[in-house]
Design an enzyme around this catalytic site. Structure first.
Site, mmCIF file in Angstrom:
data_model
loop_
_atom_site.group_PDB
_atom_site.id
_atom_site.type_symbol
_atom_site.label_atom_id
_atom_site.label_comp_id
_atom_site.label_asym_id
_atom_site.label_seq_id
_atom_site.Cartn_x
_atom_site.Cartn_y
_atom_site.Cartn_z
ATOM 1 C CE LYS A 271 -30.298 -21.219 9.396
ATOM 2 N NZ LYS A 271 -30.284 -22.714 9.314
ATOM 3 C CG ASP A 276 -36.161 -23.275 8.947
ATOM 4 O OD1 ASP A 276 -36.974 -23.176 8.001
ATOM 5 O OD2 ASP A 276 -35.150 -24.232 9.127
ATOM 6 C CE LYS A 283 -36.924 -26.550 10.460
ATOM 7 N NZ LYS A 283 -35.929 -27.386 10.125
ATOM 8 C CG ASP A 294 -32.743 -21.759 11.807
ATOM 9 O OD1 ASP A 294 -31.724 -22.334 11.952
ATOM 10 O OD2 ASP A 294 -33.240 -21.907 10.595
ATOM 11 C CG ASP A 353 -35.672 -27.572 6.827
ATOM 12 O OD1 ASP A 353 -35.926 -26.382 7.184
ATOM 13 O OD2 ASP A 353 -35.761 -28.471 7.259
ATOM 14 C CD GLU A 355 -33.521 -22.458 6.332
ATOM 15 O OE1 GLU A 355 -33.019 -22.298 7.669
ATOM 16 O OE2 GLU A 355 -33.836 -23.629 6.179
ATOM 17 N NE ARG A 357 -27.373 -25.894 3.037
ATOM 18 C CZ ARG A 357 -27.258 -27.232 3.069
ATOM 19 N NH1 ARG A 357 -26.803 -28.086 1.973
ATOM 20 N NH2 ARG A 357 -27.551 -27.760 4.286
#
Length: 509
Positions: A271, A276, A283, A294, A353, A355, A357
């Protein structure tokens, strides 16, 4: 990168800025560990007593400095705690050695050379001490010291420049190989740390992709970079759905190492959300400041492939870096939108959020097309995993119990705390959607397991797969400890490299 040398010179005769010795908690008080006999002799056999008088206890990672007596070339002796002394027929735990060496190296930032006289009973101990010292010597200073005057007056200290391992024999094949391996692995862990620590305005998806491509060219590896046009044309709805809200478009990078004698093929998928914000599901305040981390999974995958190549392992290793920025804008994916993934599955986005996956789903499907023997994905995927396992332990999920167990054992072997987690089938139903094939969210409780179940949907049939959720240990916000710095840690690199080594030798259970 800190230089590493092996030396058969005596502790009393080697010139260095500091001499590192180990101390431990014995049954009757503080004891000096093996490797420091000459140092103890220079103190007339009273080194333990002097350290005890200074308050040293031998606790793991404890640092005590004292001036050297006559007879030692190094002006300073640094005693580092190793924890409890082992029984007579046992040795110090490798992780204890690794952490002690890391603590000592951190304490010597700004020094040019340090001699480490820690217990080195075998090649495994050489690896542990070398790794710990090289990882502990790490410092991210690329953005500091711009004011030269300020740098002269107490600016950032540079890492320890050279580590000499006393008692490690440069002509011993096992010792030499252990040191060379430790240097490669530590170097690549530190590369991952640099990537994680780089500000997101500099490490965009395109910039990360360029670094991977340049490294591949330098090492003779194969690399392929899919830009936004190729991603749209190829139907990568997950990666594009996450990345289309940013002015910095996404990338999917393939970097492949092959060996002519390889019998197995591993695929690592990372990933790589270079920043993010949460997207439209923004967030809350206080949760954005560290979100440059991230992309830690992609950093770990990249460094692991490079390490496998440098070590010349007899296994093919392909890395897939799913790179995107998750930003809110007029073009961003909205809650309620439906994305068509590269696999053809449709996903209703309930929370932008969630995201990671989505980008991993596309990359897992792509990786599956090559039919590797196993796929391992690595991601800072869920806050739920941090709630479950804390800041220092990553979770392992898999579609094969034996493979999950092997990865857990490997992680523990190399000193990376991990824990096997289940994939309860009842949680899969909570991602059912009335609109699409599935949603990107399920029930909140067990959210880390729900995310693992989501990813499983995109792994090719019959392919062994594991998922490492490194959300806890990937980025350390507290005070440094052992060989772990503040900031990016390079979590999972050592586990992936050892997995590749064991796969190459057919020693994977």
């Amino acid at each position: 990168m800190t230089a590493l040398t092996l030396s058969t010179a005596g502790a009393a005769t080697l010139r260095a800025d500091a001499l590192v010795v180990g101390v431990a908690k014995g049954p009757k008080g503080l004891v000096v560990a093996a490797g420091a006999e000459a140092v103890d002799t220079a103190f007339d056999g009273k080194l333990a007593a002097m350290l005890d008088a200074l308050g040293a206890s031998g606790a793991e990672g404890e640092i005590t400095k004292l001036p050297s007596p006559a007879g030692l070339k190094a002006p300073v002796v640094l005693a580092v705690g190793l924890g409890s002394a082992p029984e007579l027929d046992e040795s110090f735990d490798e992780e204890a050695l690794r952490r002690a060496a890391g603590s000592a190296a951190r304490a010597l930032h700004g020094s040019k050379k340090a001699a480490f006289a820690l217990p080195l009973e075998d090649a495994s101990a050489v690896t542990a001490v070398a790794e710990g010292a090289l990882l502990g010597a790490y410092a991210f200073t690329a953005y500091q010291g711009g004011d030269k005057k300020a740098a002269k007056n107490g600016g950032p200290k540079q890492p320890l420049a050279e580590v000499a391992l006393l008692g490690a024999k440069p002509r011993d094949k096992e010792h030499k190989a252990a040191a060379e391996r430790a240097t490669v692995v530590a170097t690549e862990v530190n590369v991952a740390r640099d990537l994680i620590n780089t500000p997101p305005n500099d490490l965009t998806p395109a910039a990360f992709a360029a670094i991977a491509a340049a490294t591949a060219k330098e090492l003779g590896l194969k690399a392929q970079v899919l830009d936004e046009k190729a991603l749209i044309k190829g139907g990568y709805g997950g990666i594009m759905g996450v990345g289309k809200g940013s002015e910095n478009p996404p990338r999917l990078v393939k970097i492949a190492y092959t060996h002519p004698e390889a019998e197995k093929h591993l695929a690592f998928v990372g990933k790589g959300i270079t920043y993010d914000s949460g997207g439209i599901s923004l967030k809350p305040a206080g949760h954005n400041e560290t979100m440059k981390c991230d992309m830690s999974g992609a950093a770990a995958v990249f460094s692991s492939v490079v390490a496998a190549a440098k070590l010349g392992l007899k296994v093919n290793v392909t890395g897939w870096l799913a790179l995107a920025e998750n930003m809110p804008s007029g073009s961003a994916t909205k809650p309620g939108d439906v994305l068509r993934m590269y696999s053809g599955k449709t996903v209703e986005v309930l929370n932008t959020d969630a995201e990671g996956r989505l980008v991993l789903g596309d990359a897992l499907t792509k990786a599956s097309e090559e039919n590797p023997d196993a796929i391992v994905d690595v991601a800072t995927l869920t806050g739920a995993m941090v709630l479950a396992l804390g800041d220092r332990t990553f979770g392992i999920m898999a579609n094969d119990d034996a493979f999950r167990t092997s990865i857990h054992e490997i992680a523990e072997e190399v000193g990376e705390a991990s824990w096997p987690m289940p994939l309860p089938e009842d949680l899969r139903k909570t991602m059912d959607s009335p609109t699409a094939d599935m949603a990107n969210m399920g029930v909140r409780m067990g959210g880390g397991l729900v995310a693992g179940l989501f990813l499983r949907e995109f792994v090719g049939e019959g392919i062994t797969w594991a998922h490492l959720d490194i959300a806890g240990p990937a980025f350390h916000e507290g005070a440094p400890y052992g060989y772990t710095p503040k900031g990016g840690t390079g979590s999972a690199v050592r586990t992936l490299v050892r997995l590749a080594e064991r796969t190459a030798t057919g020693d994977l259970g």
